[in-house]
Design a protein around this motif. Structure first.
Motif, PDB file in Angstrom:
ATOM      1  N   SER A   1     -40.057  18.693  15.520  1.00  0.00           N
ATOM      2  CA  SER A   1     -40.495  17.628  16.182  1.00  0.00           C
ATOM      3  C   SER A   1     -41.187  16.746  15.380  1.00  0.00           C
ATOM      4  O   SER A   1     -41.055  15.352  15.375  1.00  0.00           O
TER       5      SER A   1
ATOM      6  N   CYS B   1     -39.057  14.633  13.046  1.00  0.00           N
ATOM      7  CA  CYS B   1     -38.398  13.653  13.804  1.00  0.00           C
ATOM      8  C   CYS B   1     -39.379  12.477  13.691  1.00  0.00           C
ATOM      9  O   CYS B   1     -38.915  11.394  13.195  1.00  0.00           O
TER      10      CYS B   1
ATOM     11  N   HIS C   1     -36.268  18.260  21.861  1.00  0.00           N
ATOM     12  CA  HIS C   1     -35.127  17.317  22.282  1.00  0.00           C
ATOM     13  C   HIS C   1     -35.407  15.977  22.422  1.00  0.00           C
ATOM     14  O   HIS C   1     -34.962  15.005  22.016  1.00  0.00           O
TER      15      HIS C   1
ATOM     16  N   ALA D   1     -36.157  14.437  18.921  1.00  0.00           N
ATOM     17  CA  ALA D   1     -34.935  13.962  18.249  1.00  0.00           C
ATOM     18  C   ALA D   1     -34.357  12.848  18.821  1.00  0.00           C
ATOM     19  O   ALA D   1     -33.733  11.913  18.114  1.00  0.00           O
ATOM     20  N   ASP D   2     -34.272  12.737  20.126  1.00  0.00           N
ATOM     21  CA  ASP D   2     -33.612  11.580  20.696  1.00  0.00           C
ATOM     22  C   ASP D   2     -34.255  10.350  20.418  1.00  0.00           C
ATOM     23  O   ASP D   2     -33.712   9.216  20.030  1.00  0.00           O
TER      24      ASP D   2
ATOM     25  N   ILE E   1     -33.658   9.290  16.865  1.00  0.00           N
ATOM     26  CA  ILE E   1     -32.288   8.703  16.513  1.00  0.00           C
ATOM     27  C   ILE E   1     -32.073   7.221  17.271  1.00  0.00           C
ATOM     28  O   ILE E   1     -31.604   6.393  16.571  1.00  0.00           O
TER      29      ILE E   1
ATOM     30  N   TYR F   1     -27.785   8.490  14.120  1.00  0.00           N
ATOM     31  CA  TYR F   1     -26.572   9.283  14.580  1.00  0.00           C
ATOM     32  C   TYR F   1     -25.611   9.746  13.648  1.00  0.00           C
ATOM     33  O   TYR F   1     -24.923  10.721  13.892  1.00  0.00           O
TER      34      TYR F   1
ATOM     35  N   LEU G   1     -31.664  14.038  11.570  1.00  0.00           N
ATOM     36  CA  LEU G   1     -31.908  13.825  13.051  1.00  0.00           C
ATOM     37  C   LEU G   1     -30.628  14.384  13.790  1.00  0.00           C
ATOM     38  O   LEU G   1     -30.855  15.196  14.800  1.00  0.00           O
ATOM     39  N   GLU G   2     -29.378  14.051  13.307  1.00  0.00           N
ATOM     40  CA  GLU G   2     -28.214  14.447  14.328  1.00  0.00           C
ATOM     41  C   GLU G   2     -28.174  16.062  14.347  1.00  0.00           C
ATOM     42  O   GLU G   2     -27.646  16.629  15.350  1.00  0.00           O
TER      43      GLU G   2
ATOM     44  N   TYR H   1     -30.942  17.176  16.787  1.00  0.00           N
ATOM     45  CA  TYR H   1     -30.617  16.864  18.001  1.00  0.00           C
ATOM     46  C   TYR H   1     -29.543  17.849  18.739  1.00  0.00           C
ATOM     47  O   TYR H   1     -29.708  18.312  19.695  1.00  0.00           O
ATOM     48  N   ARG H   2     -28.381  18.395  17.811  1.00  0.00           N
ATOM     49  CA  ARG H   2     -27.654  19.336  18.073  1.00  0.00           C
ATOM     50  C   ARG H   2     -28.352  20.790  18.486  1.00  0.00           C
ATOM     51  O   ARG H   2     -27.920  21.288  19.415  1.00  0.00           O
TER      52      ARG H   2
ATOM     53  N   ARG I   1     -30.725  21.184  21.754  1.00  0.00           N
ATOM     54  CA  ARG I   1     -30.306  21.396  23.205  1.00  0.00           C
ATOM     55  C   ARG I   1     -30.410  22.902  23.515  1.00  0.00           C
ATOM     56  O   ARG I   1     -30.676  23.222  24.833  1.00  0.00           O
TER      57      ARG I   1
END
Length: 401
Positions: free
Chosen positions: A264, A267, A338, A341-342, A345, A353, A359-360, A363-364, A367
């Motif tokens: 976190s 990010c 989550h 990361a969101d 992005i 992205y 970051l992507e 993000y994946r 979840r």
């Protein structure tokens, strides 16, 4: 409450941070650093692990007599956060799931003979391990009382039949801890076993595809079709399986949170760096109030997560199971990861992205955090049970003697 950390822990944190900055962060931008499942390539991992061991940063969570650094849970919280500034960090320091939780529970409950055979090779890095508990419906998931895989005793051997799935690391693991039913007793019906990948009577049906990225060995579905396990490979005693899951899974849930805090913060780091340099409509992103609100909110939520994790870690160090504290930390930090990361992005736009940053990847990965080791809803139900039982005492302070 004293929020100071001991000087030796700070020394480890500082050295870990320097190692991550110099050795691991540069690898993340090189496609050759990754295997086909989005994790660090095994030859590169071996080289980095050798460097971490040489730097005295190996298995810090274990006792010195086991080959570790003797960190308390509070010390682990500090160091694991620093390790996971890099997506490659935990596995390089031999502090990644599932080996991390398996090593800690084996160190705590295994016999000396079991530790020599089953634990020492994981500590040395010679093998990897897996914890085989979760089953397809109608078997056990978050509720271990639903476990349907059975182990029938025949003399000095147990014969195992059943199915497991989403077993993390199974594709690369040599040593397994298996949860199976030995009776229908509600409290004493489960038993924990140790087995080696080369034993006959079981097989990997498939490596289950996920949103990814994946741990080494993936998340596999297993079939047990007469696996024979000698009685000497029972962990603790027959019927102690539920107790063992409590010993293992509580700290393991918290170590996830420790690591997720590091991701976190990474990010936020990437988002702040981009916002400081990116200009649009005559103004830096960092000077826009909307961006400042995003980053300030994340900073606050990360600090809340750190406090929840530290409170739970301190409770574990004092001998508590810390179920309430761990559930609160697990829900908060999983959702924080989550969100971090969101948001990062969003601030980075198309760059975030893309694969130009991690970051992507984060993000994946993020979840799954709200599912693994108990979904958010399960932990909230646990917290409500405590609330029903304790009432206003749910929020009480421990009083010094």
């Amino acid at each position: 409450m004293d929020f100071h950390i001991p000087a030796p822990v700070e020394d480890y944190r500082r050295r870990i941070a320097a190692f991550v900055e110099a050795e691991l962060i540069p690898l993340e931008s090189d496609p050759a650093s990754y295997d086909s499942h989005g994790n660090i390539a095994l030859p590169l991992l071996d080289a980095m692990r050798a460097k971490a061991r040489a730097a005295g940063l190996w298995c810090l969570q274990l006792r010195p007599g086991t080959g570790g650094g003797g960190l308390s849970k509070v010390g682990m919280a500090v160091c694991y956060e620093a390790m996971n500034r890099s997506i490659f960090g935990p596995v390089v320091f031999n502090s990644a799931a599932p080996d991390d939780g398996n090593m800690m529970v084996l160190e705590r409950v295994a016999t000396p003979e079991q530790r020599a055979r089953w634990l020492a090779p994981i500590v040395s890095g010679a093998v990897r391990s897996a914890f085989a508990m979760t089953e397809p419906h109608p078997g056990g998931g978050s509720d271990p009382g639903m476990i349907a895989t059975r182990a029938e005793r025949r003399g000095d051997t147990y014969v195992v039949t059943g199915r497991k799935w989403f077993i993390t690391g199974a594709g690369e693991a040599a040593h397994f801890i298996l949860m199976a039913r030995t009776s229908d007793d509600a409290r004493k019906g489960l038993t924990a076993f140790l087995f080696h990948k080369d034993q006959p009577g079981w097989r990997i049906l498939r490596r289950i595809g996920i949103m990814g990225p994946e741990e080494h060995g993936g998340h596999c579905e297993l079939a047990f079709e007469g696996l024979e396990i000698p009685a000497e490979n029972v962990l603790m005693n027959e019927g102690d399986g539920l107790k063992l899951t409590q010993i293992r899974l509580g700290p393991a849930r918290l170590t996830h949170c420790m690591r997720w805090l590091g991701l976190s913060k990474r990010c936020v780091e990437i988002a702040r760096a981009y916002a400081a340099e990116r200009q649009g409509f005559g103004q830096r992103l960092a000077d826009r109030e909307s961006i400042q609100l995003m980053l300030g909110d994340l900073a606050m939520r990360i600090e809340i997560g750190r406090l929840l994790v530290m409170k739970a870690a301190d409770a574990l160090d004092r001998g508590s199971f810390a179920r309430k504290e761990i559930s609160m930390a697990k829900v908060h930090v999983a959702n924080l990861l989550h969100a971090a990361a969101d948001t990062a992005i969003q601030i980075n736009g198309a760059r975030g992205y893309s694969t130009d940053t991690v970051l992507e990847w984060i993000y994946r990965y993020a979840r799954q955090a709200r599912l693994v080791d108990g979904a958010d809803e399960v932990h909230k139900m646990v917290l409500n049970r405590f609330l029903d039982a304790e009432g206003d005492a749910f929020w009480s302070w421990d009083v010094a003697a």
